[in-house]
Design a protein around this motif. Structure first.
Motif, PDB file in Angstrom:
ATOM      1  N   THR A   1       0.851  -1.180   0.000  1.00  0.00           N
ATOM      2  CA  THR A   1       0.000   0.000   0.000  1.00  0.00           C
ATOM      3  C   THR A   1       0.893   1.238   0.000  1.00  0.00           C
ATOM      4  OG1 THR A   1      -0.189  -0.018   2.416  1.00  0.00           O
ATOM      5  CG2 THR A   1      -1.886  -1.185   1.167  1.00  0.00           C
ATOM      6  N   ARG A   2       0.357   2.335  -0.461  1.00  0.00           N
ATOM      7  CA  ARG A   2       1.171   3.500  -0.778  1.00  0.00           C
ATOM      8  C   ARG A   2       1.989   4.020   0.408  1.00  0.00           C
ATOM      9  NH1 ARG A   2       1.283   9.086  -1.227  1.00  0.00           N
ATOM     10  NH2 ARG A   2       2.062   9.847  -3.225  1.00  0.00           N
ATOM     11  N   ASN A   3       1.436   3.941   1.591  1.00  0.00           N
ATOM     12  CA  ASN A   3       2.116   4.501   2.761  1.00  0.00           C
ATOM     13  C   ASN A   3       2.729   3.433   3.658  1.00  0.00           C
ATOM     14  OD1 ASN A   3       1.506   7.375   2.343  1.00  0.00           O
ATOM     15  ND2 ASN A   3      -0.614   6.722   2.610  1.00  0.00           N
TER      16      ASN A   3
ATOM     17  N   LEU B   1      17.935   3.418   3.133  1.00  0.00           N
ATOM     18  CA  LEU B   1      17.444   2.045   2.984  1.00  0.00           C
ATOM     19  C   LEU B   1      16.387   1.898   1.890  1.00  0.00           C
ATOM     20  CD1 LEU B   1      17.154   1.127   6.775  1.00  0.00           C
ATOM     21  CD2 LEU B   1      18.595  -0.060   5.114  1.00  0.00           C
ATOM     22  N   HIS B   2      15.883   3.017   1.356  1.00  0.00           N
ATOM     23  CA  HIS B   2      14.854   2.980   0.303  1.00  0.00           C
ATOM     24  C   HIS B   2      13.660   2.129   0.728  1.00  0.00           C
ATOM     25  CE1 HIS B   2      17.549   5.127  -2.247  1.00  0.00           C
ATOM     26  NE2 HIS B   2      18.366   4.096  -2.468  1.00  0.00           N
ATOM     27  N   VAL B   3      13.036   2.528   1.819  1.00  0.00           N
ATOM     28  CA  VAL B   3      11.986   1.699   2.424  1.00  0.00           C
ATOM     29  C   VAL B   3      10.597   1.953   1.837  1.00  0.00           C
ATOM     30  CG1 VAL B   3      13.253   1.605   4.607  1.00  0.00           C
ATOM     31  CG2 VAL B   3      11.511   3.381   4.273  1.00  0.00           C
ATOM     32  N   THR B   4      10.434   2.968   1.002  1.00  0.00           N
ATOM     33  CA  THR B   4       9.105   3.338   0.532  1.00  0.00           C
ATOM     34  C   THR B   4       8.705   2.533  -0.702  1.00  0.00           C
ATOM     35  OG1 THR B   4       9.896   5.107  -0.909  1.00  0.00           O
ATOM     36  CG2 THR B   4       9.455   5.684   1.395  1.00  0.00           C
ATOM     37  N   ALA B   5       7.407   2.475  -0.945  1.00  0.00           N
ATOM     38  CA  ALA B   5       6.888   1.697  -2.068  1.00  0.00           C
ATOM     39  C   ALA B   5       7.427   2.163  -3.423  1.00  0.00           C
ATOM     40  CB  ALA B   5       5.357   1.727  -2.043  1.00  0.00           C
TER      41      ALA B   5
END
Length: 284
Positions: free
Chosen positions: A182-184, A213-217
């Motif tokens: 999911t987006r968030n 860490l590039h943790v976002t979608a």
């Protein structure tokens, strides 16, 4: 990078379009008001029968699962379970499963394979429960067995990271043919705070570590770690759980439809190839 229109279409509530940095996304993903697996089960499934126990030690409330009617088909739904207040969070161990939780998940996924049912998992955990008791009861083995079992399932497997996807505790429910976020939500091999402690000796650099860490979608989609992003209602899933469940339901059904024509051996081979590609930067 989008997903099904769902409730964000004409006449429905808008979709979340806020631009959030990695650290803000992590904090958003951890919001205890976000829907839990049991809430998603109640909102997106026509029916849900929860099954309990690992048949070895007990029943871990940090993982829930059972047979679900979803879009006219029966699936095995398994997911991490947190809570919305202190009492429920403590009762669910803050969504951090003990070994028996992962053994329960493994048991249910093997049951799904025997019955020829697709597996759908919802991921939302800081990670597997730490502690002497968990290690004494075989935590590492239980996590590894769950990952191995998912890798060899001959039925379609779709995973959705709905909140926080932390380390092997998340991967144990996310070794899937299609991995969505999911987006968030956030998804990482380690929490930003733990990464900061390892590198700097204190958690004060967590915000910078979240970016690194590039943790976002969107980052993980570009890296090929996930296969798609499920939109959220305006303000996030916690603002409108019913609309969020509609969006997740549509995305899961779309993924299952894509996977339906594939044979068991093709699913296993594709799943193996999918995870072996992650992190590859050059052929050697």
């Amino acid at each position: 990078a989008g997903g099904p229109g769902g409730p964000g279409g004409p006449g429905g509530p808008g979709l979340d379009t806020a631009e959030r940095g990695a650290w803000e996304t992590v904090r958003f993903a951890r919001d205890i008001a976000r829907p839990t697996t049991l809430e998603y089960a109640g909102l997106m499934c026509e029916d849900f029968l929860e099954l309990h126990g690992d048949r070895h030690h007990g029943d871990d409330p940090a993982i829930v699962g059972g047979l679900a009617a979803l879009g006219g088909r029966t699936v095995m739904l398994v997911g991490h379970q947190k809570g919305h207040d202190t009492a429920e969070l403590v009762d669910r161990n803050f969504g951090m499963p003990e070994p028996e939780g992962y053994r329960k998940a493994t048991r249910l996924m093997r049951l799904a394979e025997r019955l020829g049912l697709p597996v759908v998992t919802l991921v939302d955990t800081q990670g597997a429960a730490p502690g002497v008791g968990a290690e004494e009861r075989g935590q590492a083995w239980a996590v590894a067995e769950a990952i191995s079992t998912m890798g060899e399932l001959t039925v379609p497997v779709v995973s959705v990271v709905t909140g926080e996807g932390g380390s092997g505790g998340a991967l144990a429910l996310a070794t899937a043919d299609r991995v969505l976020m999911t987006r968030n939500a956030c998804y990482s091999v380690i929490s930003p705070e733990s990464c900061s402690v390892i590198l700097f000796g204190d958690p004060g650099h967590a915000a910078g570590m979240a970016e690194a860490l590039h943790v976002t979608a969107p980052h993980l989609l570009r890296l090929g770690v996930i296969d798609g992003i499920v939109p959220e209602p305006a303000g996030g899933s916690q603002r409108d759980p019913a609309a969020a469940a509609d969006l997740v339901r549509a995305a899961v059904l779309e993924a299952l439809a894509d996977l339906a024509p594939l044979s068991g051996p093709d699913l296993v081979a594709g799943r193996h190839d999918r995870f072996r590609r992650i992190g590859r930067v050059a052929d050697v």
